[in-house]
Design an enzyme around this catalytic site. Structure first.
Site, short mmCIF file in Angstrom:
data_model
loop_
_atom_site.label_atom_id
_atom_site.label_comp_id
_atom_site.label_asym_id
_atom_site.label_seq_id
_atom_site.Cartn_x
_atom_site.Cartn_y
_atom_site.Cartn_z
N GLU A 130 76.79 -15.59 20.91
CA GLU A 130 76.26 -14.83 21.79
C GLU A 130 76.59 -15.14 23.30
O GLU A 130 75.81 -14.74 24.42
CB GLU A 130 74.93 -14.51 21.65
N ASP A 139 74.56 -16.11 28.59
CA ASP A 139 74.06 -16.26 27.27
C ASP A 139 73.17 -15.27 27.07
O ASP A 139 72.23 -15.00 28.01
CB ASP A 139 73.30 -17.43 26.94
#
Length: 371
Positions: free
Chosen positions: A285, A242
């Site tokens: 993301e 992440d």
């Protein structure tokens, strides 16, 4: 056939090669008209028209093939220069030193080589994966052979070039040209269909922004990797990655810069992962990677290399360098478990990394399981 190619390109605007193929069939059409009007025009006009139209039919067919495969077409100046040389030689062997057979030999060699190059260029990949390419190559090969055979027809058994009889083209050559060009026209439309199908398949499998596998494709590949790992009794690890504070980057610099950050991460990750490792974008993301033949120790080394390199390599932006960090969760795939479960465990480890301050790596251990 030229209008079909042009109309197909105009309404689809997907395969630019069709513009070259439309030009090739337009040249072939003009060649046929020139042949039909041979009795109503001066001999030199008919000869020069035949030389130019036949050359550009072969040349533009080859440029279409190169464009279809993503290869850069040759500069058009090359075609102009080659065409000019052929016109000069045809004029010389018609008006200055009449030699019809030699004129046919030169024209046949040039066009035959160009059609041969089309065959060599298009036959890439397996016939099962790209059948239309080989369907195109077949009539193109036949036509190249017949064009070269015209060279032999220009020679007589007594040796040397016969200046008069050698210039006569038997009807079989004209019939073959018509059949081959019609078959090539159908084949080019099959190539267009194959290209569109491949592009749709790629869009269904790949994230259009980062050019990595999308979630569905990544999970499919991970399922296959888990199955192979179980059969071969080898280790398989999963990383869930992440990008830290990505929303803040979007809010501060805009979504365009956010897209650049995602692509920058993929570029760095590609340089850190091994050849056999597979990277995919599974969320906004969030990225994931699975590492075949990598136990927990190897996975931690790879993850640390990735984490440190991302932190070291800032993205140069309009408003200054953008520093990026990532949080990584690691989990090993257990034999027989679904791919989603392994990814879920890596996700838990990744969230623990974020809770502990970000820019770090956490691993899921069997002790983390809830009994």
């Amino acid at each position: 056939m030229a209008l079909t190619q042009l109309a197909s390109w105009y309404f689809g605007r997907r395969v630019s090669a069709q513009l070259f193929w439309a030009g090739a069939y337009l040249a072939a059409f003009l060649s046929a008209i020139n042949f039909l009007l041979r009795s109503y025009q001066p001999e030199i006009a008919m000869i020069l028209g035949a030389q130019v139209t036949q050359f550009f039919t072969a040349y533009l067919m080859l440029m279409g093939v190169r464009s279809y495969l993503g290869l850069k077409p040759w500069p058009f100046l090359y075609a102009v220069l080659a065409g000019t040389v052929m016109v000069v030689m045809a004029t010389f062997f018609t008006l200055v030193e009449p030699n019809p057979a030699l004129r046919i030999v030169i024209s046949s060699l040039v066009t035959g080589i160009l059609f041969g190059l089309s065959v060599m260029t298009i036959t890439r990949g397996s016939i099962r994966q790209f059948p239309a390419r080989y369907f195109f190559a077949l009539p193109c090969s036949v036509h190249a052979i017949f064009v070269f055979a015209r060279v032999g027809n220009a020679y007589q058994a007594e040796g040397g070039i016969n200046l008069v009889q050698g210039a006569t083209i038997p009807p079989v050559f004209i019939l073959e040209a018509i059949i081959s060009l019609v078959m090539m026209a159908f084949a080019t439309l099959m190539l267009v269909s194959e290209s569109i199908t491949s592009e749709l398949r790629r869009l269904a499998e790949v994230d259009s922004l980062t050019n990595t596998f999308n979630r569905r494709s990544f999970l499919t590949l991970l399922e296959k990797a888990v199955s192979a790992s179980s059969r071969q009794q080898t280790a398989l690890s999963v990383l869930l990655i992440d990008l830290d504070h990505f929303k803040q980057i979007n809010d501060t610099y805009g979504h365009g810069t956010g897209d650049d950050v995602l692509c920058h991460f993929v570029s760095v990750a590609s340089s850190c992962l091994r050849t056999e490792d597979v990277l995919g974008r599974i969320g906004g993301e969030e990225f994931a990677a699975f590492l075949p033949n990598a136990g927990m120790t190897d996975a931690q080394l790879i993850a640390e290399r990735l984490r440190s390199r991302v932190a070291e390599q800032s993205l140069a932006g309009v408003r200054g360098d953008i520093r990026l960090t990532i949080s990584i969760g690691i989990a090993q795939c257990l034999p027989g478990e679904p791919a989603e479960l392994a990814l879920h465990r890596a996700d838990e480890a990744m969230y623990r990394a974020k809770e502990h301050g970000r820019n770090r790596i956490e691993s899921w251990q069997l002790s983390d399981a809830v009994v």
